[in-house]
Design a protein around this motif. Sequence first.
Motif, PDB file in Angstrom:
ATOM      1  N   ARG A  72       4.463  40.091  58.043  1.00  0.00           N
ATOM      2  CA  ARG A  72       4.856  40.590  59.079  1.00  0.00           C
ATOM      3  C   ARG A  72       5.475  40.062  60.167  1.00  0.00           C
ATOM      4  NH1 ARG A  72       0.434  44.325  58.364  1.00  0.00           N
ATOM      5  NH2 ARG A  72       1.116  45.809  57.188  1.00  0.00           N
ATOM      6  N   ILE A  73       4.827  38.915  61.336  1.00  0.00           N
ATOM      7  CA  ILE A  73       5.333  38.168  62.066  1.00  0.00           C
ATOM      8  C   ILE A  73       7.190  37.719  61.539  1.00  0.00           C
ATOM      9  CG2 ILE A  73       5.972  36.166  63.904  1.00  0.00           C
ATOM     10  CD1 ILE A  73       2.015  36.703  63.765  1.00  0.00           C
ATOM     11  N   MET A  74       7.074  37.032  60.243  1.00  0.00           N
ATOM     12  CA  MET A  74       7.926  36.686  59.493  1.00  0.00           C
ATOM     13  C   MET A  74       9.329  37.801  58.982  1.00  0.00           C
ATOM     14  SD  MET A  74       9.870  33.335  58.152  1.00  0.00           S
ATOM     15  CE  MET A  74       9.097  32.505  57.982  1.00  0.00           C
ATOM     16  N   LYS A  75       8.663  38.952  58.902  1.00  0.00           N
ATOM     17  CA  LYS A  75       9.701  39.663  58.680  1.00  0.00           C
ATOM     18  C   LYS A  75      10.472  40.228  60.088  1.00  0.00           C
ATOM     19  CE  LYS A  75       7.798  42.023  55.188  1.00  0.00           C
ATOM     20  NZ  LYS A  75       7.379  43.570  54.575  1.00  0.00           N
ATOM     21  N   LYS A 132      -5.623  43.286  65.963  1.00  0.00           N
ATOM     22  CA  LYS A 132      -4.925  41.914  66.181  1.00  0.00           C
ATOM     23  C   LYS A 132      -5.080  41.281  64.548  1.00  0.00           C
ATOM     24  CE  LYS A 132      -5.412  37.025  67.820  1.00  0.00           C
ATOM     25  NZ  LYS A 132      -6.784  36.566  69.250  1.00  0.00           N
ATOM     26  N   ARG A 133      -5.913  41.442  64.349  1.00  0.00           N
ATOM     27  CA  ARG A 133      -5.532  41.534  62.092  1.00  0.00           C
ATOM     28  C   ARG A 133      -4.238  41.686  61.757  1.00  0.00           C
ATOM     29  NH1 ARG A 133     -10.930  41.318  58.996  1.00  0.00           N
ATOM     30  NH2 ARG A 133     -11.388  39.691  60.119  1.00  0.00           N
ATOM     31  N   THR A 134      -4.598  43.136  62.108  1.00  0.00           N
ATOM     32  CA  THR A 134      -3.447  43.876  61.133  1.00  0.00           C
ATOM     33  C   THR A 134      -1.703  43.441  61.904  1.00  0.00           C
ATOM     34  OG1 THR A 134      -4.542  45.414  61.072  1.00  0.00           O
ATOM     35  CG2 THR A 134      -2.131  45.880  60.760  1.00  0.00           C
ATOM     36  N   LEU A 135      -1.299  43.130  63.502  1.00  0.00           N
ATOM     37  CA  LEU A 135      -0.316  42.669  64.173  1.00  0.00           C
ATOM     38  C   LEU A 135      -0.360  41.413  63.604  1.00  0.00           C
ATOM     39  CD1 LEU A 135      -0.575  44.744  67.687  1.00  0.00           C
ATOM     40  CD2 LEU A 135       1.279  45.443  65.379  1.00  0.00           C
ATOM     41  N   LEU A 136      -0.579  40.303  64.174  1.00  0.00           N
ATOM     42  CA  LEU A 136      -0.590  39.452  63.951  1.00  0.00           C
ATOM     43  C   LEU A 136      -0.725  38.368  62.317  1.00  0.00           C
ATOM     44  CD1 LEU A 136      -1.869  37.881  67.504  1.00  0.00           C
ATOM     45  CD2 LEU A 136      -0.417  38.474  67.061  1.00  0.00           C
ATOM     46  N   PHE A 156       7.541  46.720  66.164  1.00  0.00           N
ATOM     47  CA  PHE A 156       8.204  46.683  65.222  1.00  0.00           C
ATOM     48  C   PHE A 156       7.668  46.583  63.644  1.00  0.00           C
ATOM     49  CE2 PHE A 156       9.982  43.944  61.986  1.00  0.00           C
ATOM     50  CZ  PHE A 156      11.102  44.479  61.730  1.00  0.00           C
ATOM     51  N   MET A 157       6.833  45.302  64.154  1.00  0.00           N
ATOM     52  CA  MET A 157       5.974  45.116  63.292  1.00  0.00           C
ATOM     53  C   MET A 157       5.086  46.691  62.677  1.00  0.00           C
ATOM     54  SD  MET A 157       4.381  41.027  63.500  1.00  0.00           S
ATOM     55  CE  MET A 157       3.967  41.570  64.613  1.00  0.00           C
ATOM     56  N   ALA A 158       4.724  47.136  63.980  1.00  0.00           N
ATOM     57  CA  ALA A 158       3.426  48.607  63.632  1.00  0.00           C
ATOM     58  C   ALA A 158       4.269  49.700  62.404  1.00  0.00           C
ATOM     59  CB  ALA A 158       3.083  49.235  65.116  1.00  0.00           C
ATOM     60  N   THR A 159       5.379  49.121  63.115  1.00  0.00           N
ATOM     61  CA  THR A 159       5.819  51.094  62.131  1.00  0.00           C
ATOM     62  C   THR A 159       6.350  50.029  60.335  1.00  0.00           C
ATOM     63  OG1 THR A 159       8.612  49.203  62.143  1.00  0.00           O
ATOM     64  CG2 THR A 159       7.958  50.324  63.535  1.00  0.00           C
ATOM     65  N   ARG A 160       5.386  49.043  60.055  1.00  0.00           N
ATOM     66  CA  ARG A 160       5.667  48.547  58.497  1.00  0.00           C
ATOM     67  C   ARG A 160       4.090  48.652  58.127  1.00  0.00           C
ATOM     68  NH1 ARG A 160      10.479  48.699  60.847  1.00  0.00           N
ATOM     69  NH2 ARG A 160      12.030  47.685  59.890  1.00  0.00           N
ATOM     70  N   ALA A 161       3.676  48.570  58.948  1.00  0.00           N
ATOM     71  CA  ALA A 161       1.452  49.125  58.289  1.00  0.00           C
ATOM     72  C   ALA A 161       1.682  50.581  57.860  1.00  0.00           C
ATOM     73  CB  ALA A 161       1.130  49.443  60.054  1.00  0.00           C
ATOM     74  N   GLY A 162       0.968  50.442  56.428  1.00  0.00           N
ATOM     75  CA  GLY A 162       0.506  51.207  54.758  1.00  0.00           C
ATOM     76  C   GLY A 162      -0.511  52.079  55.761  1.00  0.00           C
ATOM     77  N   ASP A 163      -0.233  53.670  55.334  1.00  0.00           N
ATOM     78  CA  ASP A 163      -1.075  54.306  56.274  1.00  0.00           C
ATOM     79  C   ASP A 163      -2.711  54.234  56.279  1.00  0.00           C
ATOM     80  OD1 ASP A 163       1.005  55.838  56.688  1.00  0.00           O
ATOM     81  OD2 ASP A 163       0.068  57.935  55.825  1.00  0.00           O
ATOM     82  N   GLU A 164      -2.956  52.658  54.654  1.00  0.00           N
ATOM     83  CA  GLU A 164      -3.648  53.257  54.804  1.00  0.00           C
ATOM     84  C   GLU A 164      -4.443  51.895  56.049  1.00  0.00           C
ATOM     85  OE1 GLU A 164      -1.521  50.316  53.092  1.00  0.00           O
ATOM     86  OE2 GLU A 164      -1.590  52.238  52.401  1.00  0.00           O
ATOM     87  N   ALA A 198       7.856  28.478  63.935  1.00  0.00           N
ATOM     88  CA  ALA A 198       7.177  28.351  64.463  1.00  0.00           C
ATOM     89  C   ALA A 198       6.645  27.819  65.628  1.00  0.00           C
ATOM     90  CB  ALA A 198       6.839  26.282  64.897  1.00  0.00           C
ATOM     91  N   GLU A 199       7.939  28.412  66.813  1.00  0.00           N
ATOM     92  CA  GLU A 199       7.763  28.502  68.187  1.00  0.00           C
ATOM     93  C   GLU A 199       7.507  29.713  68.466  1.00  0.00           C
ATOM     94  OE1 GLU A 199      10.219  25.727  70.164  1.00  0.00           O
ATOM     95  OE2 GLU A 199      11.320  26.723  69.095  1.00  0.00           O
ATOM     96  N   PHE A 200       8.489  30.620  67.348  1.00  0.00           N
ATOM     97  CA  PHE A 200       7.909  32.272  67.944  1.00  0.00           C
ATOM     98  C   PHE A 200       7.022  33.004  67.123  1.00  0.00           C
ATOM     99  CE2 PHE A 200       8.861  36.585  65.512  1.00  0.00           C
ATOM    100  CZ  PHE A 200       9.869  37.128  66.925  1.00  0.00           C
TER     101      PHE A 200
END
Length: 327
Positions: free
Chosen positions: A258-261, A250-254, A177-185, A314-316
Amino acid sequence: MFYSNEEGSNLKLIDFGLATSYYKINEEGEGKYIRMMATVGTAYYMAPEIISGDYSNACDMWAIGVILYLMLAGEPPFDGETEVQILEKIAEKGEVLKEDGFKDDIWKHVSDEAKDLICNLLTAEDNRISPKEALRHPWFNQLKKSPRENKSIEKKYMNKLKRFQNLNSFKKCIFTFMATRAGDEEIQKQIKIFRSLDKNQDGYITRKELRSNMKDLLSSEEINQILKGVDTDKNGAINYNEFITATLGKRTLLNKKRIMKAYKLLDVNHDGVLSTKDLQGLIKKKCLEFVTPQLLEEILEICDCDKDGKVTFAEFDRSLTKDTLDM
């Protein structure tokens, strides 16, 4: 629309507000393709069978035909003063195009191959070509560039694929889910590698393509394990989103934002916690395709550290970041 104003920018399809899955799994776990019935959409792009209320995913190929027509002619293939007039013309199933639809001067500079492709898209459902057939059409063969160099795939990306397969389904799902929010750059390198692996450019990396590109890096058993672990939708190949997710750093995903979204998307009543009731409601209402009973079970088992039936942010967050390998 284009992602940016820069030359060579990626082209994006947008406006998926009415998108739905046409592959359904029943209570016994059996899946099948279904016909859809809701008469929805923008009149200009609606296939004839949508109007009659009985259609399949082939309606998307009709819409692609309309987009191609618009790109080449600058106007829609079926127009009218009112929506009713537009739908009446669409009901003719595009056969009008073969008779007099290409008589305007604009079409004098358009190849016969392009017009033939449009006719094979804007036609009755039974005669309409599939996505793979469209990609094999002579018009695309004309546009293909000279063969690309078979660039060696960096070993670190193969290691990312191998590591991703070891993640639990909870992390795989949320990271996707979070990767689909990553920009092309942020994913330029991954896009290039995916395209170099996807030899026939159909949007999937098959086992054969993996073997062809990785035989010097990985054994057949490792390739099979990667395919099994990265292919999260279990269709036998690695699609674009699956590959991007598995190879992102890891820096992009975590990223906290994005985790909050992702968390807010699951927290439908916006009370700041995920409860059993919230998650079960998502499944029952089918609000999100990726929310499955298995994901629900894992969220509660992995994230609910104090076992109070509720998952705080916080747990998530801690459950996503803890023990996650440097992908």
